[in-house]
Design an enzyme around this catalytic site. Structure first.
Site, PDB file in Angstrom:
ATOM      1  N   LYS A   1       0.841  -1.204   0.000  1.00 42.51           N
ATOM      2  CA  LYS A   1       0.000   0.000   0.000  1.00 42.51           C
ATOM      3  C   LYS A   1       0.872   1.248   0.000  1.00 42.51           C
ATOM      4  O   LYS A   1       1.684   1.448   0.897  1.00 42.51           O
ATOM      5  CB  LYS A   1      -0.909   0.000   1.244  1.00 42.51           C
ATOM      6  CG  LYS A   1      -1.673   1.321   1.471  1.00 42.51           C
ATOM      7  CD  LYS A   1      -2.601   1.247   2.698  1.00 42.51           C
ATOM      8  CE  LYS A   1      -3.212   2.612   3.027  1.00 42.51           C
ATOM      9  NZ  LYS A   1      -4.107   2.559   4.215  1.00 42.51           N
TER      10      LYS A   1
ATOM     11  N   LYS B   1     -10.110  12.571   8.840  1.00 40.96           N
ATOM     12  CA  LYS B   1      -9.604  12.100  10.124  1.00 40.96           C
ATOM     13  C   LYS B   1      -9.515  13.267  11.110  1.00 40.96           C
ATOM     14  O   LYS B   1      -9.361  14.415  10.703  1.00 40.96           O
ATOM     15  CB  LYS B   1      -8.178  11.538   9.948  1.00 40.96           C
ATOM     16  CG  LYS B   1      -8.102  10.188   9.265  1.00 40.96           C
ATOM     17  CD  LYS B   1      -6.652   9.715   9.169  1.00 40.96           C
ATOM     18  CE  LYS B   1      -6.537   8.377   8.464  1.00 40.96           C
ATOM     19  NZ  LYS B   1      -7.172   7.273   9.176  1.00 40.96           N
TER      20      LYS B   1
ATOM     21  N   ASP C   1     -12.130   7.066   4.041  1.00 39.30           N
ATOM     22  CA  ASP C   1     -10.927   6.763   4.818  1.00 39.30           C
ATOM     23  C   ASP C   1     -10.554   5.279   4.708  1.00 39.30           C
ATOM     24  O   ASP C   1      -9.471   4.880   5.136  1.00 39.30           O
ATOM     25  CB  ASP C   1     -11.155   7.163   6.279  1.00 39.30           C
ATOM     26  CG  ASP C   1      -9.861   7.275   7.062  1.00 39.30           C
ATOM     27  OD1 ASP C   1      -8.780   7.246   6.431  1.00 39.30           O
ATOM     28  OD2 ASP C   1      -9.932   7.400   8.292  1.00 39.30           O
TER      29      ASP C   1
ATOM     30  N   GLU D   1      -9.451   3.766   2.231  1.00 42.28           N
ATOM     31  CA  GLU D   1      -8.914   3.945   0.883  1.00 42.28           C
ATOM     32  C   GLU D   1      -7.861   2.903   0.501  1.00 42.28           C
ATOM     33  O   GLU D   1      -7.691   2.593  -0.666  1.00 42.28           O
ATOM     34  CB  GLU D   1      -8.317   5.358   0.737  1.00 42.28           C
ATOM     35  CG  GLU D   1      -6.864   5.520   1.218  1.00 42.28           C
ATOM     36  CD  GLU D   1      -6.672   5.261   2.708  1.00 42.28           C
ATOM     37  OE1 GLU D   1      -7.653   5.343   3.449  1.00 42.28           O
ATOM     38  OE2 GLU D   1      -5.530   4.971   3.110  1.00 42.28           O
TER      39      GLU D   1
ATOM     40  N   ARG E   1      -7.680  -0.326   0.999  1.00 40.90           N
ATOM     41  CA  ARG E   1      -8.237  -1.538   0.400  1.00 40.90           C
ATOM     42  C   ARG E   1      -8.679  -1.281  -1.047  1.00 40.90           C
ATOM     43  O   ARG E   1      -8.696  -2.203  -1.856  1.00 40.90           O
ATOM     44  CB  ARG E   1      -9.396  -2.061   1.263  1.00 40.90           C
ATOM     45  CG  ARG E   1     -10.566  -1.135   1.373  1.00 40.90           C
ATOM     46  CD  ARG E   1     -11.480  -1.484   2.535  1.00 40.90           C
ATOM     47  NE  ARG E   1     -10.902  -1.096   3.827  1.00 40.90           N
ATOM     48  CZ  ARG E   1     -11.475  -1.321   5.001  1.00 40.90           C
ATOM     49  NH1 ARG E   1     -12.638  -1.955   5.075  1.00 40.90           N
ATOM     50  NH2 ARG E   1     -10.898  -0.917   6.120  1.00 40.90           N
TER      51      ARG E   1
END
Ligand code: BES
Ligand code: MN
Ligand code: ZN
Length: 492
Positions: free
Chosen positions: A260, A272, A342, A344, A346
């Site tokens: 990632k 966040k 959030d 993101e 995956r």
């Protein structure tokens, strides 16, 4: 400047050095140190007699003998009965950190046979080199030099006698350097470390080690139909990149490593909280681990075939950002309902996992700072490993044990799939709080089809928030040692 480790065959009692580091187990003065004690005028015996030092884990004692050893630092490894590569690596990192802070350019390290226990010499020297390099690592490129700057540690000689030491050192030095590369990328702020910066780093490495490399820019990502990666990158002025590296040291089906590469994670429109948001520069730690593993491969050149895939984007919020409720079409053709922008990581991993199919892989391992929930499950001590292929999960777990980068399995039962059912699309990107690490893995599984696969969640282990005796705070390089060990073990 990177610390250089080397091997030296020398009699411990007759060395000349500004700093001698000696790892010892719990107990009294080890018998093997009697000649050294004599050489330093009995000061070791006096230290033990005063009971100022017992050799418990992480304990250190400094002596300043009169003679050719200017400083002598004992480092405790703990119980000799539980000696392992792990306890040796730890003592070496404590030693490495102290050596860096000592203001000497050179030092020597000696592992007593008592502290080595039953660990084979090659493994012990490997762990020593890894530990020294790990402990001495720090990042000062963005600070002015201190007014009274001390000498920088340039070399540590590892005192070792046996024939197996050479092979162990070769591994440890390569892995240590690779891990340093990873940590150096992790620590970089997101205004430097962007998706295109990561791609440039990969290109530089590919040229240096003659890897194959493909970098897809935004237009190429669009042409490939990577709608999930594109969606994550849409809100940022920094274009996404997709990086594919190939190390071909053997024919046959490759091991594919996927990392990632979110260079900053604001959370997007599902923003966040401000507190500790700065940590989200570390959200490319999976990508950095894959690059580090390739650095180790380039240095070691094992008979293995390995592909590295890095989907990279910056998760921002703006007028062009993707939004909760949006449905995006992933490269696989599946439609994803975005519940939370959030979640993101995956999304961009979904496209990379689908892309991996073209290699007909022997297996695919992905690594990601994916969920805060993994901290609830395993704290900062272990990463989670999750997959449907039990043999592969176990193989990863064992590579983690041997490398000292611990991972522990979480289940992937069918019941958890319920959480990511979407009303209007094939799958949704968030299953909410319950079992957050597992439901994230279930989402990835939807795209990891056609090969054995395991997922590593390193959100709790990729960086630390406090300094300790063997490391500065911040990036840990998690994954580099595990991946290298995994590849080398498969090579047979
Ligand atoms: N990058 C974060 C995960 C993370 C959290 C890494 C804390 C390091 C420290 C990830 O993209 C994320 O935001 N995950 C969400 C998922 C949720 C929205 C389903 C999380 O864990 O809260
Ligand atoms: Mn996120
Ligand atoms: Zn993230």
């Amino acid at each position: 400047m990177l610390l250089n480790t080397s091997l030296r065959k020398a009699d411990l009692a007759s060395v000349t050095t500004p700093l001698l580091l000696v790892a010892v187990p719990k107990g009294g003065l080890p018998a093997s140190l009697v000649p050294l004690d004599r050489a330093v005028g009995g000061s070791l015996a006096r230290l033990y007699a005063a009971a100022d030092f017992t050799g418990k884990k992480d304990q250190v004692a400094a002596l300043y003998p009169d003679g050719p050893i200017a400083r002598l630092l004992l480092v405790g490894t703990g119980d000799a009965s539980t000696a392992s590569a792990r306890t040796i690596r730890r003592a070496a990192s404590v030693a490495g950190k102290r050596a860096r802070l000592a203001g000497v350019t050179d030092a020597m390290f000696h592992l007593t046979t008592e502290a080595r226990g039953a660990v084979p010499e090659a493994d012990a020297v490997q762990a020593t080199a890894e530990g020294l390099l790990f402990g001495a690592w720090h990042f000062d490129a963005l600070k002015l030099p201190p007014e009274e700057s001390r000498a920088a540690l340039a070399g540590v000689e590892i005192l070792a006698q046996g024939a197996a030491a050479e092979a162990g050192h070769r591994l440890g030095a390569a892995i240590g350097a690779a891990q340093a590369l990873t940590r150096g990328l992790q620590v970089l702020p997101s205004n430097t470390c962007t998706p295109s910066f990561l791609a440039a780093q990969a290109e530089e490495m590919a040229a240096r080690h003659t890897f194959g490399i493909t970098v897809l820019d935004r237009a190429a990502i669009e042409r490939e139909g990577m709608g999930a990666l594109l969606a994550v990158g849409k809100g940022s002025a920094e274009d996404p990149r997709f990086i594919a590296l190939e190390y071909k040291g053997a024919a046959g089906a490759p091991i594919v490593l996927v990392g990632k590469g979110v260079t900053f994670d604001t959370g997007g429109i599902s923003i966040k909280p401000a507190e500790r948001m700065e940590d989200m520069k570390f959200d490319m730690s999976g990508a950095a681990a894959v690059l580090g593993a390739f650095e180790a491969l380039g240095r070691l050149r094992p008979k293995a075939h390995v592909i590295g895939l890095i989907p990279s984007a910056e998760n921002m919020l703006s007028g062009t950002a993707y939004k909760p409720g949006d449905v995006v079409r992933a490269m696989s053709g599946k439609h994803i309902e975005v519940i939370n922008t959030d979640a993101e990581g995956r999304l961009l991993l979904a496209d990379a996992l689908h892309y991996a199919r073209r290699y007909d892989p022997a297996c695919v391992l992905d690594i990601a700072t994916l969920t805060g929930a993994v901290v609830s499950a395993l704290g900062y001590t272990a990463a989670a490993v999750i997959g449907a292929d039990e043999a592969l999960v176990d193989e990863v777990r064992r590579a983690g044990d041997r490398s000292g980068e611990r991972v522990w399995p979480l289940p992937l039962w069918d019941e958890f799939r319920e959480h990511i059912k979407s009303d209007i699309a094939d799958v949704k990107n968030s299953g909410g709080r319950p079992a957050g690490t597992i439901t994230a893995a279930w989402f990835l599984r939807e795209f990891a089809e056609g090969y054995p696969w395991a997922h590593l969640d390193i959100a709790g282990t990729a960086y630390t928030q406090s300094e300790d005796a063997g490391a500065v705070k911040g990036p840990t390089g998690m994954g580099v040692r595990l991946f290298t060990e995994f590849v080398l073990a498969r090579q047979g």
